[in-house]
Design a protein around this motif. Structure first.
Motif, mmCIF file in Angstrom:
data_model
loop_
_atom_site.group_PDB
_atom_site.id
_atom_site.type_symbol
_atom_site.label_atom_id
_atom_site.label_comp_id
_atom_site.label_asym_id
_atom_site.label_seq_id
_atom_site.Cartn_x
_atom_site.Cartn_y
_atom_site.Cartn_z
ATOM 1 N N SER A 104 -7.818 -6.088 -8.748
ATOM 2 C CA SER A 104 -7.903 -4.861 -8.891
ATOM 3 C C SER A 104 -7.381 -4.049 -10.336
ATOM 4 O O SER A 104 -7.668 -3.057 -10.669
ATOM 5 N N LEU A 117 -1.323 7.422 -7.741
ATOM 6 C CA LEU A 117 -1.938 6.283 -7.702
ATOM 7 C C LEU A 117 -3.426 6.236 -8.491
ATOM 8 O O LEU A 117 -3.876 7.198 -8.955
ATOM 9 N N CYS A 119 -1.141 -10.780 -2.269
ATOM 10 C CA CYS A 119 -0.981 -9.638 -3.163
ATOM 11 C C CYS A 119 -1.245 -9.651 -4.711
ATOM 12 O O CYS A 119 -1.850 -8.891 -5.409
ATOM 13 N N GLY A 151 -1.742 -4.363 1.375
ATOM 14 C CA GLY A 151 -2.517 -3.852 0.122
ATOM 15 C C GLY A 151 -1.654 -4.033 -1.137
ATOM 16 O O GLY A 151 -0.374 -4.147 -0.928
ATOM 17 N N GLN A 184 -6.035 0.879 -5.518
ATOM 18 C CA GLN A 184 -5.406 0.284 -4.593
ATOM 19 C C GLN A 184 -6.540 -0.823 -3.857
ATOM 20 O O GLN A 184 -7.742 -0.531 -4.168
ATOM 21 N N LYS A 185 -5.916 -1.893 -3.415
ATOM 22 C CA LYS A 185 -6.763 -2.935 -2.846
ATOM 23 C C LYS A 185 -6.243 -3.243 -1.446
ATOM 24 O O LYS A 185 -5.035 -3.735 -1.551
ATOM 25 N N SER A 189 -0.944 -1.725 -4.926
ATOM 26 C CA SER A 189 -1.168 -0.296 -5.551
ATOM 27 C C SER A 189 -0.734 -0.658 -7.012
ATOM 28 O O SER A 189 0.273 -0.976 -7.205
ATOM 29 N N TRP A 190 -1.608 0.293 -7.709
ATOM 30 C CA TRP A 190 -0.879 0.508 -9.335
ATOM 31 C C TRP A 190 -1.054 2.069 -9.449
ATOM 32 O O TRP A 190 -1.868 2.932 -8.852
ATOM 33 N N HIS A 191 0.245 2.406 -9.989
ATOM 34 C CA HIS A 191 0.589 3.890 -9.831
ATOM 35 C C HIS A 191 1.314 4.213 -11.366
ATOM 36 O O HIS A 191 2.150 3.314 -11.756
ATOM 37 N N PRO A 233 0.856 -1.333 0.141
ATOM 38 C CA PRO A 233 -0.063 -0.055 -0.069
ATOM 39 C C PRO A 233 0.848 1.219 -0.079
ATOM 40 O O PRO A 233 1.572 1.568 1.027
ATOM 41 N N GLN A 259 -0.027 10.833 -4.349
ATOM 42 C CA GLN A 259 0.489 10.089 -2.890
ATOM 43 C C GLN A 259 0.964 11.356 -1.935
ATOM 44 O O GLN A 259 1.662 12.418 -2.271
ATOM 45 N N ASP A 313 8.435 4.329 -6.973
ATOM 46 C CA ASP A 313 6.960 4.192 -6.289
ATOM 47 C C ASP A 313 6.451 5.329 -5.986
ATOM 48 O O ASP A 313 5.644 5.491 -4.597
#
Length: 138
Positions: free
Chosen positions: A99, A71, A92, A56, A74-75, A58-60, A34, A117, A67
């Protein structure tokens, strides 16, 4: 050959700038933590070591530092009391698959739902920062 987007999934290396410049619209990364709280590597192991009860994915967007990009999705997932790094990492990847539809919808609509973020909340676990091993003999 040309592409609109580059998707980085299960990649543990930094993508060279020359490669990031190839897609017409940009690059997106799947991260097994996350963000911004768990940036970097081995984040499922670090979450367990730190006593977290949730973790969690994240796709970013790939931009800025490691990183740090905006974003897209997120899940969150629960960490079981007997969780291992292996089982949490498996969760994950399942959460990543679940997601991905949200990311794909944004790409299909050509309208990213970018959320910056809060980097004041960031933790970063570097490549040379390795979690110590633990053995439970019971």
């Amino acid at each position: 050959m040309s592409a609109d987007w580059l998707l980085s999934i299960a990649n543990l290396r930094m993508i060279p700038d020359a490669v990031l410049a190839l897609p017409a619209k940009g690059a997106i990364n799947f991260h097994d933590g996350p963000l911004p709280a768990y940036a970097g590597l081995n984040t499922p192991a670090w979450a367990i070591i730190n006593g977290e009860t949730t973790h969690g994915v994240s796709w970013h967007v790939i931009e800025g530092g490691v990183d740090e990009g905006d974003l897209l999705a997120q899940k969150m997932i629960d960490i079981a009391p007997d969780e291992t790094a292996f089982t949490l990492n498996s969760k994950c990847y399942a959460a990543g698959m679940e997601s991905f539809g949200a990311v794909l919808s944004q790409l299909e609509a050509d309208q990213l739902e970018r959320r910056p973020q809060d980097l004041t909340q960031r933790s970063y676990f570097a490549r040379d920062q390795r979690p110590g091993g633990r053995a439970f003999w019971t």
